[in-house]
Design a protein around this motif. Sequence first.
Motif, PDB file in Angstrom:
ATOM      1  N   GLY A 178       0.731  -1.191   0.059  1.00 40.95           N
ATOM      2  CA  GLY A 178      -0.070  -0.021  -0.099  1.00 40.95           C
ATOM      3  C   GLY A 178       0.750   1.159  -0.194  1.00 40.95           C
ATOM      4  N   THR A 179       2.086   1.302   0.210  1.00 44.97           N
ATOM      5  CA  THR A 179       2.839   2.379   0.156  1.00 44.97           C
ATOM      6  C   THR A 179       3.011   2.889  -1.299  1.00 44.97           C
ATOM      7  N   GLU A 180       2.724   4.149  -1.260  1.00 39.60           N
ATOM      8  CA  GLU A 180       2.531   4.818  -2.626  1.00 39.60           C
ATOM      9  C   GLU A 180       4.018   4.919  -3.351  1.00 39.60           C
ATOM     10  N   VAL A 181       4.140   4.817  -4.593  1.00 40.36           N
ATOM     11  CA  VAL A 181       5.125   4.935  -5.517  1.00 40.36           C
ATOM     12  C   VAL A 181       4.737   6.018  -6.298  1.00 40.36           C
ATOM     13  N   VAL A 182       5.474   7.485  -6.155  1.00 36.88           N
ATOM     14  CA  VAL A 182       5.212   8.392  -7.233  1.00 36.88           C
ATOM     15  C   VAL A 182       6.144   8.291  -8.251  1.00 36.88           C
ATOM     16  N   GLY A 183       5.833   8.561  -9.370  1.00 39.14           N
ATOM     17  CA  GLY A 183       6.645   8.650 -10.679  1.00 39.14           C
ATOM     18  C   GLY A 183       5.865   9.142 -11.970  1.00 39.14           C
ATOM     19  N   ARG A 184       6.362   8.455 -13.076  1.00 40.46           N
ATOM     20  CA  ARG A 184       5.567   8.927 -14.106  1.00 40.46           C
ATOM     21  C   ARG A 184       5.747   7.638 -14.982  1.00 40.46           C
ATOM     22  N   LEU A 185       5.012   7.772 -16.263  1.00 40.56           N
ATOM     23  CA  LEU A 185       4.991   6.834 -17.392  1.00 40.56           C
ATOM     24  C   LEU A 185       5.861   7.593 -18.148  1.00 40.56           C
ATOM     25  N   GLU A 186       6.899   7.130 -18.783  1.00 40.87           N
ATOM     26  CA  GLU A 186       7.687   7.977 -19.649  1.00 40.87           C
ATOM     27  C   GLU A 186       8.041   7.216 -21.046  1.00 40.87           C
ATOM     28  N   PRO A 187       8.263   7.922 -22.222  1.00 38.55           N
ATOM     29  CA  PRO A 187       8.581   7.391 -23.375  1.00 38.55           C
ATOM     30  C   PRO A 187       9.937   6.893 -23.365  1.00 38.55           C
ATOM     31  N   VAL A 188      10.201   5.830 -24.208  1.00 39.17           N
ATOM     32  CA  VAL A 188      11.809   5.212 -24.128  1.00 39.17           C
ATOM     33  C   VAL A 188      11.814   4.533 -25.583  1.00 39.17           C
ATOM     34  N   VAL A 241       7.315   2.449 -23.524  1.00 39.39           N
ATOM     35  CA  VAL A 241       7.200   3.246 -22.364  1.00 39.39           C
ATOM     36  C   VAL A 241       7.450   2.354 -21.271  1.00 39.39           C
ATOM     37  N   ARG A 242       7.735   3.085 -20.135  1.00 38.01           N
ATOM     38  CA  ARG A 242       8.067   2.356 -18.976  1.00 38.01           C
ATOM     39  C   ARG A 242       7.662   3.306 -17.801  1.00 38.01           C
ATOM     40  N   PHE A 243       7.562   2.749 -16.493  1.00 37.71           N
ATOM     41  CA  PHE A 243       7.426   3.390 -15.413  1.00 37.71           C
ATOM     42  C   PHE A 243       8.614   3.765 -14.551  1.00 37.71           C
ATOM     43  N   ALA A 244       8.861   5.147 -14.308  1.00 40.44           N
ATOM     44  CA  ALA A 244      10.019   5.716 -13.681  1.00 40.44           C
ATOM     45  C   ALA A 244       9.636   5.855 -12.168  1.00 40.44           C
ATOM     46  N   ALA A 245      10.016   5.342 -11.263  1.00 41.59           N
ATOM     47  CA  ALA A 245       9.701   5.753  -9.646  1.00 41.59           C
ATOM     48  C   ALA A 245      10.745   6.682  -9.362  1.00 41.59           C
ATOM     49  N   GLN A 246      10.128   7.553  -8.543  1.00 41.11           N
ATOM     50  CA  GLN A 246      10.763   8.753  -7.947  1.00 41.11           C
ATOM     51  C   GLN A 246      10.778   8.897  -6.486  1.00 41.11           C
ATOM     52  N   ALA A 253       2.532   5.423   4.711  1.00 40.16           N
ATOM     53  CA  ALA A 253       1.466   5.814   5.259  1.00 40.16           C
ATOM     54  C   ALA A 253       1.482   6.819   6.353  1.00 40.16           C
ATOM     55  N   SER A 254       2.747   6.856   7.046  1.00 36.31           N
ATOM     56  CA  SER A 254       2.891   7.837   7.924  1.00 36.31           C
ATOM     57  C   SER A 254       3.108   9.224   7.560  1.00 36.31           C
ATOM     58  N   GLY A 255       3.142   9.401   6.095  1.00 37.15           N
ATOM     59  CA  GLY A 255       3.628  10.648   5.173  1.00 37.15           C
ATOM     60  C   GLY A 255       5.138  10.524   5.046  1.00 37.15           C
ATOM     61  N   ARG A 256       5.742   9.998   5.986  1.00 44.51           N
ATOM     62  CA  ARG A 256       7.173   9.973   5.308  1.00 44.51           C
ATOM     63  C   ARG A 256       7.618   9.789   3.958  1.00 44.51           C
ATOM     64  N   ARG A 257       8.454  10.334   3.291  1.00 43.92           N
ATOM     65  CA  ARG A 257       9.015  10.384   1.956  1.00 43.92           C
ATOM     66  C   ARG A 257      10.116   9.873   1.761  1.00 43.92           C
ATOM     67  N   GLN A 258      10.405   9.013   0.708  1.00 42.37           N
ATOM     68  CA  GLN A 258      11.763   8.391   0.383  1.00 42.37           C
ATOM     69  C   GLN A 258      12.128   8.236  -0.938  1.00 42.37           C
ATOM     70  N   GLN A 259      13.253   9.069  -1.327  1.00 42.74           N
ATOM     71  CA  GLN A 259      13.478   8.871  -2.934  1.00 42.74           C
ATOM     72  C   GLN A 259      13.790   7.463  -3.138  1.00 42.74           C
ATOM     73  N   ILE A 260      13.503   7.257  -4.499  1.00 44.21           N
ATOM     74  CA  ILE A 260      13.731   6.007  -4.905  1.00 44.21           C
ATOM     75  C   ILE A 260      14.116   6.104  -6.448  1.00 44.21           C
ATOM     76  N   ASN A 261      15.110   5.010  -6.932  1.00 42.53           N
ATOM     77  CA  ASN A 261      15.501   5.251  -8.279  1.00 42.53           C
ATOM     78  C   ASN A 261      15.386   3.936  -8.864  1.00 42.53           C
ATOM     79  N   ALA A 262      14.144   3.677  -9.432  1.00 36.62           N
ATOM     80  CA  ALA A 262      13.721   2.134 -10.115  1.00 36.62           C
ATOM     81  C   ALA A 262      12.871   2.521 -11.377  1.00 36.62           C
ATOM     82  N   THR A 263      12.774   1.513 -12.128  1.00 39.02           N
ATOM     83  CA  THR A 263      12.336   1.592 -13.160  1.00 39.02           C
ATOM     84  C   THR A 263      11.641   0.349 -13.567  1.00 39.02           C
ATOM     85  N   SER A 264      10.610   0.014 -14.290  1.00 38.81           N
ATOM     86  CA  SER A 264       9.971  -1.030 -14.881  1.00 38.81           C
ATOM     87  C   SER A 264      10.676  -1.185 -16.270  1.00 38.81           C
TER      88      SER A 264
END
Length: 237
Positions: free
Chosen positions: A100-110, A127-132, A137-148
Amino acid sequence: MAPLHRWKPGTAALMTMAITAGAITPLFTFSPVNAQFNNNGQYNLRQSRTVTIPANRNVSFPLTYEKDKIVVTPGETVPITLKIASDIIDSNRNVLIPAGTEVVGRLEPVSLSGSFRTDTNNQRQGVRFAAQELVFASGRRQQINATSRTYSQTERISKGTNTSSILTDAAIGAGAATAISLLTGNKKIEILEPIGGAAAGALASVLLRKNEADVFVVRPERDLAISLNSSLVLNPF
């Protein structure tokens, strides 16, 4: 090429042990636990342990989305938030990333060679998903560098195309919404991101000349599992 290990939704994601040079090495690295003394001269263990998940393209985290499909056009970039489908845990069953942790990112052209592209005239795209960012759930944010992985299969939309199977339980990117609306006359399309008037006009001009458009119909639970491009340092829950 090594097989890709994908943690399936509905079960806890157990990270395995990597065998290197004949020795077994944990996939996760734990930082030392620090000790400090209290006012009574006794020491307490500080709960400052962190876990490092190293980059590994052969290990992926499953994602889920509120819609079954996401429809975008080649060259389109769409901000989107997905969710971790199941708990990511270590070998001691400590939860590192809760389901349930949110993964904020974008679908981007490749491009099919793997590099990021913004050239909408080049049809050899995926197209791929790039996670940023992770948002707990607590509101804490953590940067992540990951792609599909890069998804490259398209479906063609033209005048007279029955798009009911494409649009059922789908979120539609602004470019795809414009294309489908113009080519099929379907005005009741959910738009994921509003498109500007100038861009819509330019796209309309192209569509009217070609009378067809290609779209990606991506299924997040099947197509958008992410793998880390760089190490991720976390505090176990």
